[in-house]
Design an enzyme around this catalytic site. Structure first.
Site, mmCIF file in Angstrom:
data_model
loop_
_atom_site.group_PDB
_atom_site.id
_atom_site.type_symbol
_atom_site.label_atom_id
_atom_site.label_comp_id
_atom_site.label_asym_id
_atom_site.label_seq_id
_atom_site.Cartn_x
_atom_site.Cartn_y
_atom_site.Cartn_z
ATOM 1 C CE LYS A 180 4.660 -15.930 -13.530
ATOM 2 N NZ LYS A 180 3.122 -16.488 -12.669
ATOM 3 C CG ASP A 196 -0.845 -18.902 -15.006
ATOM 4 O OD1 ASP A 196 0.293 -18.911 -15.455
ATOM 5 O OD2 ASP A 196 -1.326 -18.430 -14.265
ATOM 6 C CD GLN A 255 2.032 -15.282 -9.231
ATOM 7 O OE1 GLN A 255 2.110 -14.679 -10.960
ATOM 8 N NE2 GLN A 255 2.434 -16.209 -9.027
HETATM 9 N N1 GUN Z 1 2.176 -19.266 -8.319
HETATM 10 C C1 GUN Z 1 2.804 -19.809 -8.287
HETATM 11 N N2 GUN Z 1 3.207 -20.693 -9.403
HETATM 12 C C2 GUN Z 1 1.898 -19.611 -10.741
HETATM 13 C C3 GUN Z 1 1.490 -19.956 -12.194
HETATM 14 O O1 GUN Z 1 2.116 -20.350 -12.450
HETATM 15 N N3 GUN Z 1 1.155 -19.531 -12.546
HETATM 16 C C4 GUN Z 1 0.293 -18.696 -11.120
HETATM 17 N N4 GUN Z 1 -0.849 -18.267 -11.471
HETATM 18 N N5 GUN Z 1 0.359 -18.842 -9.912
HETATM 19 C C5 GUN Z 1 1.223 -19.514 -9.516
#
Ligand code: GUN
Length: 293
Positions: free
Chosen positions: A53, A120, A97
């Site tokens: 990211k 998100d 996350q």
């Molecule tokens: N963990 C696995 N996929 C994601 C996601 O798309 N966003 C977040 N915040 N955590 C994750």
């Protein structure tokens, strides 16, 4: 005839090129979109995703910062950090996350994120908007899947879509987004009695379970579009999805590879949501505020 393999890397690259132009336009007005990633604990997959990211932010010109808290952090430490990021004008998007360490309640933590910065799309406010068909920040993975279908020219309206997996991150928002686009949608999950009976009717099959080899060629309708969201580490060290790629490829019309299918799109749509958050903030502020001196 073998299926067309949908190249998520190439499609993500095209979208990132467009996003760079948005970022340049914002920077010309004195604004750099900013993303804060909150990482709790040492989960290896989470650290890997976070690096991807941050790398994508850098590529597109989005400012990013990572806040790493220890695995044994209590709720108040996480909430204090999120409140500080909510107030920080440099930050347009906040991402916590997942998964969180077991002592923390996902819902409580996610709901502290300002809905305007919830890139998100997991806050109940944004989930509610998605349900109402007025989504502002669609959750990144299903958003990426819809973009892949569109880029490959796969029609959605009127088609039978089957979503395997009912997570808040992928399955549930995926089904809502396909429904919004006019598909007839079936949800399948761990308690579905005859999975193959459902998957065999799918014009569009999206699987997000995390079980390698779950979907075999016998479970596919000839000519289907098969979108594999699973990411599984095999004992050999290789990464594979939920779909038995080689056999399904011979029967489907479209298929996404793992890696190189949905993964790059998830990261790209996170950047898209962050850029949108910055654009929305300008639109909501009085004219002239961001004009350079
Ligand atoms: N963990 C696995 N996929 C994601 C996601 O798309 N966003 C977040 N915040 N955590 C994750």
């Amino acid at each position: 005839m073998a299926a067309i393999v949908i190249d998520g890397v190439a499609i993500a690259k095209l979208i990132r090129t467009e996003l760079k132009q948005h970022v340049q336009a914002l920077r010309a007005r004195g604004i750099q979109p900013g993303l804060a990633v909150v990482l709790l604990g040492e989960n290896q997959a989470s650290q890997l995703y976070t690096r991807a990211k941050v790398g994508a932010c850098h590529e597109v010109g989005v400012y990013s910062e990572v806040h790493q808290l220890p695995a044994d952090s209590d709720e108040s430490a996480a909430l204090d950090l999120i409140r500080r990021l909510n107030r920080d004008p440099r930050i347009h998007g906040i991402l916590v996350q997942l998964p969180l360490p077991p002592q923390l309640d996902d819902g409580r933590i996610l709901e502290e994120i300002s809905a305007d910065k919830d890139v998100d799309g997991f806050h109940v406010h944004n989930m509610g908007k998605l349900l109402a068909g007025a989504s502002v920040y669609p959750p990144c993975t299903p958003y990426g899947v819809v973009k892949l279908l569109d880029a490959a020219g796969i029609p959605i309206a009127g088609r039978d879509a089957v979503v395997v997996g009912r997570s808040v991150i992928v399955g549930k928002p995926m089904a809502l987004m396909l429904l919004e686009r006019g598909a007839t949608v079936t949800f399948c999950h761990s308690q579905t009695r005859d999975l193959a009976a459902h998957t065999r009717r799918a014009d569009i099959l999206v699987t997000a379970v995390g079980r390698p080899g779950l979907i075999s060629a016998a479970m596919i309708k000839p000519g289907a579009a098969v979108i594999d969201v699973g990411i599984n580490r095999l004992p050999s060290g290789k990464v594979a999805g939920d779909v038995d790629f080689e056999s399904v490829k011979a029967k489907a019309a479209y298929i996404t590879p793992v890696p190189g299918g949905v993964g790059p799109m998830t990261v790209t749509m996170l950047i898209a949501n962050t850029v949108r958050a910055a654009e929305r903030r300008i639109a909501s502020e009085p004219a002239g505020l961001h004009v350079a001196p």
